[in-house]
Enzyme design. Sequence first.
Site, short mmCIF file in Angstrom:
data_model
loop_
_atom_site.label_atom_id
_atom_site.label_comp_id
_atom_site.label_asym_id
_atom_site.label_seq_id
_atom_site.Cartn_x
_atom_site.Cartn_y
_atom_site.Cartn_z
CG HIS A 1 -1.74 1.19 1.40
ND1 HIS A 1 -2.86 1.42 0.66
CD2 HIS A 1 -1.62 2.25 2.23
CE1 HIS A 1 -3.40 2.57 1.01
NE2 HIS A 1 -2.65 3.10 1.97
CD GLU B 1 -1.36 6.82 -2.28
OE1 GLU B 1 -2.11 5.83 -2.42
OE2 GLU B 1 -1.52 7.90 -2.88
CE LYS C 1 -2.09 5.45 -6.11
NZ LYS C 1 -3.49 5.47 -5.70
CG ASN C 2 1.71 10.81 -4.60
OD1 ASN C 2 0.96 11.74 -4.88
ND2 ASN C 2 1.44 9.96 -3.65
#
Length: 415
Positions: free
Chosen positions: A284, A288, A291-292
């Site tokens: 997770h 995250e 993706k950023n």
Amino acid sequence: KELMNNIYHFAKFPQTGVSLRQMVKFGQKPTQGTMLKSSQFLAEELPIRLARRVVELDNLPNKLSEMPSVIKVKNWYIESFKELIEFPHPKLSRELRHRIKSASNSSETMTFPSSHPNPSANIVNNGQYHKVPLNHRFYTPVDDIDLPSEIIDFNRAFVRCLETIKRRHDPVVTTLAQGINEFKAFHRAKMIDTDVQSFLDRFYMSRIGIRVLIGQQIALVTNQDSDYVGIICTKTRLHDVAQDAIANASFICEDYYGLFSAPKITLHCRKDLEFMYVPSHLHHMLFELLKNSLRATVELYGDDADSYPPIKVVVAEGQEDITIKVSDEGGGITRSALPMVWTYMYTTAEAQPLDPDFNQTDFKAPMAGFGYGLPISRCYARYFGGDLKLISMENFGTDAYLHLCRLSDSAEPLP
Ligand code: W6P
């Protein structure tokens, strides 16, 4: 009403933390006796933790506690509290308690950091605080002895109760996110409300802790994989989890921007590096961050660029920490805007479900906005004694440092 009084009473008691090592040690021998001990602990600890959250939700500032979404979430906590305190317990005869005690390996006995009075005992003698030392708060694995069917039935029924509670609370993050969005639309304030910020940090941290404890108890009866103790993998292969997160983030990025191929992500990690962790949490957090970085890179170079500067994932193994650095050349963020990245109020896009153990089928626009991903990822990192930090070079790129604590003895943070 009376239930609320009871909740306010339970909320006064200190929470008892469990370290990763305690969970593993306890879970390695999930006999019926051990499960009984664990159920007894949870039956006492979870109402305290739930009650504290209800009180906090009840006392939010700026009429936030009157928001329909906040009330909805609070009612789930109240409902779960009620189910736990009303759950019927088996009567243990003196003979049986003695047998369980003898089967507990006292050399493996671990005490919780705080032993405190029992709230249920206090409820009976209304107002009178008795310092009852709780023997069953000693976290002791129990040998595989024959136990009456009542106990086995109780253990099974209790796990079913926990499953119901866990499922009930699945939509908490999205529901509160809706609430915050409604609040923002209503107040049109661009301020970082520090009260709301610290409340949500505490709230999500507490939620992680509750879900780890519940997940642990459920997984002990269902997961029999040798490398797993409940939801904890004693041999989490960082390289494999990172590769998975890279593949997933790249796919999402290609899908979202309609790219033939997403910016390249290089991974620098020893292939056989293994450590104790919860793989879903690790996935997770990495997902995250990636993706950023992908988003910043694609938005800086455009979705029609011939090539992109690669994103680099570097893993360093220390004595204390395993640190994962995710570097992008996506143009960075201004130093003044950096603190906003950690705020729940800042979110521009609709909040997305960002719970590693929450399967939602209608999950949309996963690349959009900073969302809640970063603050929640930092809660996950901190939960096991780690941290998440960002360093940005304005007009160049951003480095994210994910520190994971190797020492599994780190105390559970209890907001
Ligand atoms: C950015 C903004 C950000 C947040 C978190 C991780 C990486 C990045 N890159 O430009």
